[in-house]
Design a protein around this motif. Structure first.
Motif, PDB file in Angstrom:
ATOM      1  N   LYS A  48       5.727   1.014   3.768  1.00  0.00           N
ATOM      2  CA  LYS A  48       4.260   1.021   3.788  1.00  0.00           C
ATOM      3  C   LYS A  48       3.732   2.200   2.973  1.00  0.00           C
ATOM      4  N   PRO A  49       2.816   1.919   2.035  1.00  0.00           N
ATOM      5  CA  PRO A  49       2.214   3.016   1.274  1.00  0.00           C
ATOM      6  C   PRO A  49       1.217   3.774   2.139  1.00  0.00           C
ATOM      7  N   SER A  50       0.879   4.987   1.725  1.00  0.00           N
ATOM      8  CA  SER A  50      -0.113   5.764   2.461  1.00  0.00           C
ATOM      9  C   SER A  50      -1.517   5.333   2.030  1.00  0.00           C
ATOM     10  N   GLY A  51      -2.519   5.880   2.668  1.00  0.00           N
ATOM     11  CA  GLY A  51      -3.891   5.609   2.264  1.00  0.00           C
ATOM     12  C   GLY A  51      -4.495   4.361   2.876  1.00  0.00           C
ATOM     13  N   GLY A  52      -4.005   3.924   4.005  1.00  0.00           N
ATOM     14  CA  GLY A  52      -4.613   2.788   4.687  1.00  0.00           C
ATOM     15  C   GLY A  52      -4.282   1.440   4.085  1.00  0.00           C
ATOM     16  N   LEU A  53      -3.258   1.367   3.271  1.00  0.00           N
ATOM     17  CA  LEU A  53      -2.862   0.082   2.700  1.00  0.00           C
ATOM     18  C   LEU A  53      -1.625  -0.409   3.426  1.00  0.00           C
ATOM     19  N   PRO A  54      -1.427  -1.675   3.573  1.00  0.00           N
ATOM     20  CA  PRO A  54      -2.322  -2.735   3.127  1.00  0.00           C
ATOM     21  C   PRO A  54      -3.561  -2.854   4.021  1.00  0.00           C
ATOM     22  N   HIS A  55      -4.626  -3.346   3.418  1.00  0.00           N
ATOM     23  CA  HIS A  55      -5.876  -3.558   4.134  1.00  0.00           C
ATOM     24  C   HIS A  55      -5.695  -4.746   5.086  1.00  0.00           C
ATOM     25  N   PRO A  56      -6.356  -4.745   6.235  1.00  0.00           N
ATOM     26  CA  PRO A  56      -6.191  -5.849   7.188  1.00  0.00           C
ATOM     27  C   PRO A  56      -6.565  -7.231   6.621  1.00  0.00           C
ATOM     28  N   THR A  57      -7.594  -7.300   5.768  1.00  0.00           N
ATOM     29  CA  THR A  57      -8.053  -8.626   5.311  1.00  0.00           C
ATOM     30  C   THR A  57      -8.209  -8.772   3.805  1.00  0.00           C
ATOM     31  N   ASP A  58      -8.283  -7.666   3.073  1.00  0.00           N
ATOM     32  CA  ASP A  58      -8.638  -7.747   1.654  1.00  0.00           C
ATOM     33  C   ASP A  58      -7.451  -7.584   0.711  1.00  0.00           C
ATOM     34  N   TRP A  59      -7.542  -8.268  -0.419  1.00  0.00           N
ATOM     35  CA  TRP A  59      -6.674  -8.019  -1.562  1.00  0.00           C
ATOM     36  C   TRP A  59      -7.301  -6.840  -2.289  1.00  0.00           C
ATOM     37  N   VAL A  60      -6.551  -5.758  -2.484  1.00  0.00           N
ATOM     38  CA  VAL A  60      -7.073  -4.553  -3.138  1.00  0.00           C
ATOM     39  C   VAL A  60      -6.556  -4.553  -4.579  1.00  0.00           C
ATOM     40  N   ILE A  61      -7.492  -4.517  -5.521  1.00  0.00           N
ATOM     41  CA  ILE A  61      -7.160  -4.668  -6.937  1.00  0.00           C
ATOM     42  C   ILE A  61      -7.323  -3.337  -7.662  1.00  0.00           C
TER      43      ILE A  61
END
Length: 89
Positions: A48-61
């Motif tokens: 798991k990366p740091s910084g709150g990723l992965p987001h619960p619902t969003d694809w982060v681009i």
């Protein structure tokens, strides 16, 4: 020959952190690096990366290393990147 719309090409498998990497070629032939973090429900990395990723619902681009958009549907990724590029001009 230039294409009629941006062409997004993604690797078939995510890396160890779960990012899906690829490139986007614009109508003008400009090439950008695209990194996409899938939402938690579709994340498949081994670390798991740091910084709150992965987001619960969003694809982060990310485009060339900078976060530019979050979308709820994978099908909206190309449009979100294209909209960002238009807003830069």
């Amino acid at each position: 020959m230039r294409s009629e719309k941006p062409q997004l090409s993604l690797k078939p498998e995510p890396d160890g952190f779960g990012f899906i990497y690829g490139t986007l070629i614009t109508e003008e032939g400009e090439v950008y690096r695209v990194d996409i973090m899938p939402p938690a429900s579709e994340w498949s990395g081994s670390m798991k990366p740091s910084g709150g990723l992965p987001h619960p619902t969003d694809w982060v681009i990310h485009l060339d290393g900078d976060e530019i958009a979050r979308v709820r549907r994978r099908d909206d990724i190309v449009q979100a990147v294209a909209s960002h590029l238009v807003s830069k001009t």
